[in-house]
Design an enzyme around this catalytic site. Structure first.
Site, PDB file in Angstrom:
ATOM      1  N   ASP A  69     -14.158  -4.931   2.617  1.00  0.00           N
ATOM      2  CA  ASP A  69     -13.485  -4.509   3.737  1.00  0.00           C
ATOM      3  C   ASP A  69     -14.463  -4.170   4.725  1.00  0.00           C
ATOM      4  O   ASP A  69     -14.841  -4.832   5.687  1.00  0.00           O
ATOM      5  CB  ASP A  69     -12.623  -3.452   3.314  1.00  0.00           C
ATOM      6  CG  ASP A  69     -11.638  -3.246   4.747  1.00  0.00           C
ATOM      7  OD1 ASP A  69     -11.807  -3.626   5.899  1.00  0.00           O
ATOM      8  OD2 ASP A  69     -10.663  -2.127   4.585  1.00  0.00           O
ATOM      9  N   ASP A 124      -8.020   0.810  -3.279  1.00  0.00           N
ATOM     10  CA  ASP A 124      -8.898   0.735  -2.309  1.00  0.00           C
ATOM     11  C   ASP A 124      -9.567   2.385  -2.202  1.00  0.00           C
ATOM     12  O   ASP A 124      -8.831   3.360  -2.033  1.00  0.00           O
ATOM     13  CB  ASP A 124      -8.324   0.830  -0.869  1.00  0.00           C
ATOM     14  CG  ASP A 124      -9.063   0.737   0.427  1.00  0.00           C
ATOM     15  OD1 ASP A 124     -10.675   0.840   0.162  1.00  0.00           O
ATOM     16  OD2 ASP A 124      -8.850   0.174   1.564  1.00  0.00           O
ATOM     17  N   GLN A 140       0.920  -1.219   0.098  1.00  0.00           N
ATOM     18  CA  GLN A 140      -0.020   0.054  -0.066  1.00  0.00           C
ATOM     19  C   GLN A 140       0.740   1.258   0.027  1.00  0.00           C
ATOM     20  O   GLN A 140       1.956   1.300   0.597  1.00  0.00           O
ATOM     21  CB  GLN A 140      -0.935  -0.183   1.205  1.00  0.00           C
ATOM     22  CG  GLN A 140      -0.193   0.105   2.439  1.00  0.00           C
ATOM     23  CD  GLN A 140      -1.279  -0.182   3.708  1.00  0.00           C
ATOM     24  OE1 GLN A 140      -2.655   0.175   3.596  1.00  0.00           O
ATOM     25  NE2 GLN A 140      -0.826  -0.493   4.925  1.00  0.00           N
ATOM     26  N   HIS A 179      -2.629   0.227  -3.853  1.00  0.00           N
ATOM     27  CA  HIS A 179      -3.662   0.514  -2.766  1.00  0.00           C
ATOM     28  C   HIS A 179      -4.299   2.089  -3.211  1.00  0.00           C
ATOM     29  O   HIS A 179      -5.427   2.374  -3.351  1.00  0.00           O
ATOM     30  CB  HIS A 179      -2.866   0.620  -1.462  1.00  0.00           C
ATOM     31  CG  HIS A 179      -4.083   0.965  -0.301  1.00  0.00           C
ATOM     32  ND1 HIS A 179      -4.189   2.385   0.197  1.00  0.00           N
ATOM     33  CD2 HIS A 179      -4.691   0.156   0.485  1.00  0.00           C
ATOM     34  CE1 HIS A 179      -5.007   2.362   1.068  1.00  0.00           C
ATOM     35  NE2 HIS A 179      -5.541   1.063   1.480  1.00  0.00           N
ATOM     36  N   GLN A 194     -11.095  -9.142   2.269  1.00  0.00           N
ATOM     37  CA  GLN A 194     -10.177  -8.794   3.179  1.00  0.00           C
ATOM     38  C   GLN A 194     -10.314  -9.046   4.454  1.00  0.00           C
ATOM     39  O   GLN A 194     -11.217  -8.812   5.182  1.00  0.00           O
ATOM     40  CB  GLN A 194      -9.793  -7.213   3.032  1.00  0.00           C
ATOM     41  CG  GLN A 194      -8.379  -7.110   4.018  1.00  0.00           C
ATOM     42  CD  GLN A 194      -8.174  -5.591   4.231  1.00  0.00           C
ATOM     43  OE1 GLN A 194      -7.314  -5.468   5.071  1.00  0.00           O
ATOM     44  NE2 GLN A 194      -8.699  -4.571   3.773  1.00  0.00           N
ATOM     45  N   LYS A 203      -9.244  -8.795   8.037  1.00  0.00           N
ATOM     46  CA  LYS A 203      -8.291  -7.927   8.852  1.00  0.00           C
ATOM     47  C   LYS A 203      -8.254  -8.519  10.220  1.00  0.00           C
ATOM     48  O   LYS A 203      -8.951  -8.530  11.008  1.00  0.00           O
ATOM     49  CB  LYS A 203      -9.052  -6.639   9.061  1.00  0.00           C
ATOM     50  CG  LYS A 203      -8.556  -5.544   8.121  1.00  0.00           C
ATOM     51  CD  LYS A 203      -9.385  -4.211   8.590  1.00  0.00           C
ATOM     52  CE  LYS A 203      -8.462  -2.874   8.004  1.00  0.00           C
ATOM     53  NZ  LYS A 203      -8.571  -2.762   6.367  1.00  0.00           N
ATOM     54  N   GLU A 237     -11.302  -2.317  -4.077  1.00  0.00           N
ATOM     55  CA  GLU A 237     -11.832  -2.644  -2.579  1.00  0.00           C
ATOM     56  C   GLU A 237     -12.555  -1.279  -1.874  1.00  0.00           C
ATOM     57  O   GLU A 237     -12.248  -0.238  -2.215  1.00  0.00           O
ATOM     58  CB  GLU A 237     -10.520  -2.543  -1.696  1.00  0.00           C
ATOM     59  CG  GLU A 237     -10.588  -2.835  -0.115  1.00  0.00           C
ATOM     60  CD  GLU A 237      -9.577  -3.184   0.556  1.00  0.00           C
ATOM     61  OE1 GLU A 237      -9.578  -3.119   1.712  1.00  0.00           O
ATOM     62  OE2 GLU A 237      -8.369  -3.273  -0.306  1.00  0.00           O
ATOM     63  N   CYS A 289      -1.908  -0.792   8.586  1.00  0.00           N
ATOM     64  CA  CYS A 289      -0.614   0.159   8.558  1.00  0.00           C
ATOM     65  C   CYS A 289      -0.269   0.383  10.041  1.00  0.00           C
ATOM     66  O   CYS A 289       0.938   0.472  10.371  1.00  0.00           O
ATOM     67  CB  CYS A 289      -0.669   1.220   7.894  1.00  0.00           C
ATOM     68  SG  CYS A 289      -2.169   2.411   8.277  1.00  0.00           S
TER      69      CYS A 289
END
Length: 417
Positions: free
Chosen positions: A304, A235, A171, A193, A326, A328, A270, A358
């Protein structure tokens, strides 16, 4: 096999916690800051340095195995747990989790997770706590069995030996152009990303976004090595729906136009829209997926927001409401749940992307690699942080080291056989 002590150490996440609602509502950027009043509960400013809590399990031989507890960048958004607060999490961990850890057999991974993560006061423990503690338990079990973490996951879930490399997705953060060049030069599997999280970045009718997609494809051809052909993954944080409307047909039409502009590339989009609830998200994403499939588009939808827990993932996968989910890990809870989530996706022939945030740490990123390889996810996120170099090296090197060990183990077993 018992844990004789537990250490807690405050730490740092690799990026920041951001108030997504305020950013989406039009907060402006001043350098690295976002300016405006917070909207999401718990935020005192729109951008908060990410914090974490390290949990260390001290075994009988005085070895210590760590896991890191943290939230995700957009905490409190889309049905997620609220903003991570180290002092509160540390207090809860000390009072509730530590006594449980001292009473489990660390060699029995799934059993230990089940006992430690029982509800407290009729509520599930914070998912971030499950995530961090489960990493530490996984490392401890691997040590006790003289295995890699991947092999513990494989053993616990009765999975066959696998040594296929899992593609890595990087990303960019806001440094889009520079980081895209880095990704291309390093031949990243999936990029970039883009962090398309505001109207300014998306543009009127999505024009700015379309231009960026075209530039990424062009740049890939210009400076990429011969034969390099990555998947392009963007995204958009719901901005297609915000800009063109929430009709599935209109959203699908827009996505097809994006894909048509970069023929020859597989495009992942995304979070194209946020329909306000998990059920509405499932119903409308399923329609978008169906439209794209019927058209034979080279675009794929990635879910997401509104798909956080294991049960959410099951519902999306069974409804074919995404081409790729995704997963997570900090939102799913125990990292064992991440493994279960990948397997649910595979059972339903839906792509499994082990993502994250991140805001994670080196330890959580490395643990995610082992789960991704053991379950043979379709791709995994280079993390932590919003840079390319550090995250790609942490995840890429961990995977390469792991595959070297797994291949050695396979060779040994073949020789014995």
């Amino acid at each position: 096999m018992q844990i004789k002590d537990v250490l807690l150490a405050p730490g740092y996440g690799a990026f920041f916690y951001d108030d997504q609602a305020a950013i989406r509502a039009g907060a402006t950027q001043d350098g690295f800051l976002y300016v405006g009043e917070p909207i999401t509960p718990g935020f005192t400013s729109l951008r908060v340095p990410a914090s974490s809590l390290s949990v260390g399990l001290v075994l009988a031989d005085d070895t210590v195995f760590w896991g890191d507890v943290m939230g995700v960048q957009y905490s409190g958004a889309g049905g997620r747990d609220p903003l991570f607060e180290t002092a509160q999490i540390s207090d809860l961990t000390s009072r509730v989790v530590v006594p449980r850890l001292l009473d489990v057999d660390a060699s029995r991974y799934l059993d230990a997770c089940a006992k430690v993560f029982e509800p407290f006061e009729h509520k599930r423990l914070p998912l971030a706590v499950e995530y961090g503690v489960s990493q530490a338990l996984l490392r401890a079990a691997a040590h006790l069995h003289r295995m890699t973490m991947a092999e513990i996951v494989r053993s616990e879930f009765d999975l066959p030996p696998q040594t296929r490399r899992v593609p890595i997705y990087c990303q960019s953060g806001d440094a889009r152009e520079i980081n895209v060049d880095k990704m291309i030069l390093k031949a990243v599997d999936v990029l970039p990303h883009g962090l398309i999280n505001s109207r300014q970045k998306f543009g009127v009718d999505g024009q700015t976004f379309m231009e960026f997609v075209t530039w990424v494809a062009t740049r890939t051809r210009e400076i990429g090595r011969p034969g390099y052909h990555p998947v392009l993954h963007f995204d958009v944080y719901g901005w297609i729906g915000l800009e063109v409307g929430l009709g599935p047909q209109r959203i699908a039409d827009f996505i097809c136009r994006v894909a048509d502009n970069v023929p020859g590339f597989t495009i992942n989009i995304e979070s194209p829209a946020d329909f306000g609830s998990t059920q509405a998200q499932i119903e409308n994403y399923a329609k978008i997926v169906s439209i794209l499939d019927n058209r034979g588009s080279n675009a794929r939808i990635v879910v997401d927001e509104r798909c956080n827990t294991l049960e959410d993932i099951r519902l999306f996968a069974e409804a074919k409401a995404s081409h790729l989910v995704q997963i997570k890990p900090p939102d799913v809870g125990s990292i064992a749940e991440t493994a279960r989530a990948v397997l649910i996706c595979k059972e339903n022939q839906v792509g499994a992307y082990v993502g994250g945030s991140c805001t994670e740490t080196d330890l959580s990123a490395q643990a995610s690699v082992h789960v991704s390889v053991a379950t043979q996810a379709d791709m995994m996120l280079a993390k932590p942080g919003m840079g390319v170099d550090e995250a790609f090296s942490i995840v890429g090197n961990e995977q390469n080291r792991l595959l070297a060990m797994l291949n050695r183990r396979l060779a040994q077993n073949e020789n014995v056989g």
